[in-house]
Write an enzyme that holds these catalytic residues in place. Structure first.
Site, PDB file in Angstrom:
ATOM      1  N   ALA A 127      54.771 133.222  73.332  1.00  0.00           N
ATOM      2  CA  ALA A 127      53.437 133.013  73.437  1.00  0.00           C
ATOM      3  C   ALA A 127      53.268 131.506  75.170  1.00  0.00           C
ATOM      4  O   ALA A 127      53.350 130.983  74.739  1.00  0.00           O
ATOM      5  CB  ALA A 127      52.476 132.666  72.180  1.00  0.00           C
ATOM      6  N   GLU A 130      47.677 133.276  79.183  1.00  0.00           N
ATOM      7  CA  GLU A 130      46.696 132.519  78.748  1.00  0.00           C
ATOM      8  C   GLU A 130      45.589 133.224  80.245  1.00  0.00           C
ATOM      9  O   GLU A 130      46.130 133.658  80.758  1.00  0.00           O
ATOM     10  CB  GLU A 130      46.983 130.964  78.499  1.00  0.00           C
ATOM     11  CG  GLU A 130      47.789 130.152  77.931  1.00  0.00           C
ATOM     12  CD  GLU A 130      47.439 128.765  78.394  1.00  0.00           C
ATOM     13  OE1 GLU A 130      46.914 128.387  79.089  1.00  0.00           O
ATOM     14  OE2 GLU A 130      47.840 127.766  77.960  1.00  0.00           O
ATOM     15  N   PRO A 131      44.853 133.263  79.184  1.00  0.00           N
ATOM     16  CA  PRO A 131      43.536 133.690  80.131  1.00  0.00           C
ATOM     17  C   PRO A 131      43.192 133.422  81.463  1.00  0.00           C
ATOM     18  O   PRO A 131      43.495 134.172  82.582  1.00  0.00           O
ATOM     19  CB  PRO A 131      42.086 133.290  79.732  1.00  0.00           C
ATOM     20  CG  PRO A 131      42.283 133.448  78.016  1.00  0.00           C
ATOM     21  CD  PRO A 131      43.953 132.558  78.524  1.00  0.00           C
ATOM     22  N   SER A 135      50.105 135.545  85.989  1.00  0.00           N
ATOM     23  CA  SER A 135      52.085 136.276  86.953  1.00  0.00           C
ATOM     24  C   SER A 135      51.864 134.533  87.138  1.00  0.00           C
ATOM     25  O   SER A 135      53.171 133.889  87.743  1.00  0.00           O
ATOM     26  CB  SER A 135      51.207 136.417  87.835  1.00  0.00           C
ATOM     27  OG  SER A 135      50.789 138.039  87.422  1.00  0.00           O
ATOM     28  N   ARG A 243      63.808 141.358  83.150  1.00  0.00           N
ATOM     29  CA  ARG A 243      63.882 142.373  83.328  1.00  0.00           C
ATOM     30  C   ARG A 243      64.302 143.240  84.244  1.00  0.00           C
ATOM     31  O   ARG A 243      64.757 143.544  85.370  1.00  0.00           O
ATOM     32  CB  ARG A 243      63.395 140.642  85.310  1.00  0.00           C
ATOM     33  CG  ARG A 243      62.381 140.398  84.713  1.00  0.00           C
ATOM     34  CD  ARG A 243      61.581 139.607  86.098  1.00  0.00           C
ATOM     35  NE  ARG A 243      60.084 138.777  85.906  1.00  0.00           N
ATOM     36  CZ  ARG A 243      60.354 137.697  86.827  1.00  0.00           C
ATOM     37  NH1 ARG A 243      60.316 136.742  87.090  1.00  0.00           N
ATOM     38  NH2 ARG A 243      58.535 137.170  85.855  1.00  0.00           N
ATOM     39  N   ARG A 268      58.099 178.311  84.700  1.00  0.00           N
ATOM     40  CA  ARG A 268      57.011 178.549  85.398  1.00  0.00           C
ATOM     41  C   ARG A 268      56.911 179.381  86.386  1.00  0.00           C
ATOM     42  O   ARG A 268      57.438 179.276  87.480  1.00  0.00           O
ATOM     43  CB  ARG A 268      56.124 177.007  85.729  1.00  0.00           C
ATOM     44  CG  ARG A 268      55.133 177.255  85.758  1.00  0.00           C
ATOM     45  CD  ARG A 268      53.981 178.406  84.857  1.00  0.00           C
ATOM     46  NE  ARG A 268      52.586 178.497  85.783  1.00  0.00           N
ATOM     47  CZ  ARG A 268      51.242 178.937  85.160  1.00  0.00           C
ATOM     48  NH1 ARG A 268      51.252 179.422  84.046  1.00  0.00           N
ATOM     49  NH2 ARG A 268      50.184 178.695  85.501  1.00  0.00           N
ATOM     50  N   GLN A 279      58.442 175.797  97.898  1.00  0.00           N
ATOM     51  CA  GLN A 279      59.630 174.177  98.520  1.00  0.00           C
ATOM     52  C   GLN A 279      58.549 173.123  98.388  1.00  0.00           C
ATOM     53  O   GLN A 279      59.143 171.785  98.100  1.00  0.00           O
ATOM     54  CB  GLN A 279      59.128 173.963 100.250  1.00  0.00           C
ATOM     55  CG  GLN A 279      59.692 173.107 101.276  1.00  0.00           C
ATOM     56  CD  GLN A 279      60.053 173.765 102.861  1.00  0.00           C
ATOM     57  OE1 GLN A 279      59.435 174.567 102.992  1.00  0.00           O
ATOM     58  NE2 GLN A 279      60.566 172.687 102.980  1.00  0.00           N
ATOM     59  N   GLU A 363      55.767 141.162  81.923  1.00  0.00           N
ATOM     60  CA  GLU A 363      56.966 140.700  82.417  1.00  0.00           C
ATOM     61  C   GLU A 363      56.658 140.499  83.574  1.00  0.00           C
ATOM     62  O   GLU A 363      58.748 140.100  84.606  1.00  0.00           O
ATOM     63  CB  GLU A 363      58.093 141.290  81.637  1.00  0.00           C
ATOM     64  CG  GLU A 363      58.305 141.753  80.422  1.00  0.00           C
ATOM     65  CD  GLU A 363      58.154 140.400  79.517  1.00  0.00           C
ATOM     66  OE1 GLU A 363      58.291 139.231  79.973  1.00  0.00           O
ATOM     67  OE2 GLU A 363      57.767 140.795  78.241  1.00  0.00           O
ATOM     68  N   THR A 365      54.128 140.964  87.531  1.00  0.00           N
ATOM     69  CA  THR A 365      53.771 142.385  87.947  1.00  0.00           C
ATOM     70  C   THR A 365      54.482 142.731  89.126  1.00  0.00           C
ATOM     71  O   THR A 365      55.353 141.697  89.345  1.00  0.00           O
ATOM     72  CB  THR A 365      52.220 141.738  88.554  1.00  0.00           C
ATOM     73  OG1 THR A 365      52.589 140.561  89.542  1.00  0.00           O
ATOM     74  CG2 THR A 365      51.192 141.444  87.001  1.00  0.00           C
TER      75      THR A 365
END
Length: 389
Positions: A127, A130-131, A135, A243, A268, A279, A363, A365
């Site tokens: 943890a 937080e709000p 990042s 990462r 298909r 192509q 983890e 951005t």
């Protein structure tokens, strides 16, 4: 320059691949149905049974030191195993692992937290977010104030993976605001029984992170993880491992998705021939292969750099950014190749589409990875083409 895998690495990879294909992938239809009913994709008992079965094959604690009963595989080999795990969307992980920073615990803490976590008897969460501090981890505000032999924690954490299920959390809190993040953050081992609460956050994907509340939660001083003031360093160590693990899993998903696209393009038919003969479909398939192989080598270089004991932050940022964005492009093309069927819930492509979008956020951005990469170059901390210089 030898880029080949060792025979041992090939054997481990192939055994992991066979286990995932034989024991885990058959659960996919049921997992999809459960998730679409709002249930967990895999039950704790099913996960425990699968992990016990894998243990008999030697897959236990793939990154855990041998003194704690683990296999202690090298970072490169771990990356190969995580790639095989990523080939399925069943939320399975091999057992016997624990948060990497838990190995810095005292002997008493290891007995209470580390060993039970390795054995699957306890569940942890980490943890820090937080709000107002996502990042920018340096912006956390949760306070921990010393009161005799205790610390009193007040604040909120959010988007915490496994926060709903965990019975203890590694919590990063501010213990000395004047010191700033370099010496004023501390890590605590906080049992749920000490009083924190967790509420699920429902997302567009299969994961359900938690919002955690701390109101006068008292934590004994003996539950400080590491030293007072080194919480930020421990947090970055924890985040750094993800990462190259996360994009390793993304590679596995990308391989599986590209295989689906190739098969569908050969089967298909439109306008009297297989769509793979058109192509524009060929272009999409070629671009998927390009993305996959570029991401693969970025990830392996990052894992190799960790294995060499070097500072791998730059390589890990490249791997996380490259792997996450490549997976997103591939799943989008694979859905396009499948047309309307790709958009339906009859195929798992839409499920991967939603999950892959998360890889570009948690983890670290995409923007944070780009920031780190650019700053290293602009400040001269990394030379262009440094690996070959």
């Amino acid at each position: 320059m030898d880029l080949s895998l060792t025979d041992e690495q090939k054997d481990i990879r192939d055994t992991a691949r066979a286990f995932i294909a034989r024991e885990v992938m058959p659960l996919e239809p049921e997992v999809l149905q459960r998730e679409r009913r709002g249930e967990k994709g895999i039950t704790p008992q099913e996960l425990s049974d699968l992990q016990a079965q894998a243990r008999r094959f030697g897959f236990w604690g793939i990154g855990t030191p041998t003194e704690h009963g683990g296999a202690n595989l090298s970072p490169v080999t771990q990356s190969l195993v995580w790639t095989e795990v990523g080939r399925t969307f069943v939320p399975f992980v091999f057992g016997g692992d624990a948060d990497n920073i838990l190995f810095r615990a005292t002997p008493e803490q290891q007995q209470e937290y580390l060993t039970p976590t390795i054995e699957g008897e306890r569940i942890s969460c980490f943890a820090i977010t937080e709000p107002e501090a996502g990042s920018d981890a340096t912006a956390i505000r949760m306070r921990a104030v010393r009161d005799g032999d205790d610390w009193v924690l007040n604040g909120e954490k959010t988007f915490i993976t496994k926060g709903v299920e965990a019975d203890f959390s590694i919590v990063i809190a501010v213990t000395d605001p004047e010191q700033g993040f370099r010496g004023g953050f501390t890590a605590f081992l906080v049992d749920r029984a000490m009083g924190w609460t967790a509420d699920p956050i429902h997302t567009m994907g299969p994961s359900t992170p938690a919002s955690m509340g701390f109101v006068d939660v008292r934590v004994p001083h003996r539950n400080v993880l590491g030293e007072v003031g080194e919480g930020f360093r421990l947090a970055m160590e924890w985040i750094g491992r993800g990462r190259y693990v996360i994009p390793s899993q993304a590679i596995g998903a990308t391989e599986r998705l590209l295989g689906m696209a190739v098969q569908y393009a050969n089967e298909r038919r439109t306008f009297g021939k297989a769509i793979g003969e058109h192509q524009m479909i060929q272009t999409m398939i070629a671009d998927c292969e390009l993305d996959l192989e570029q991401a693969r080598w970025l990830v392996l270089v990052a894992a190799w750099t960790v294995e060499q004991g070097r500072d791998a932050r730059h390589e890990s940022a490249l791997a996380k950014l490259g792997g996450a964005t490549a997976a997103g492009r591939v799943v989008d093309r694979v859905m396009q190749i499948h047309g309307g069927m790709g958009y339906t819930r009859e195929l798992p492509i839409e499920r991967w589409y939603r999950e892959a979008r998360l890889w570009r956020i948690f983890e670290g951005t995409d923007e944070i990875q780009r920031r780190a990469i650019a700053r290293d170059l602009l400040a001269g901390r990394r030379r262009i083409g440094g690996h070959l210089a």
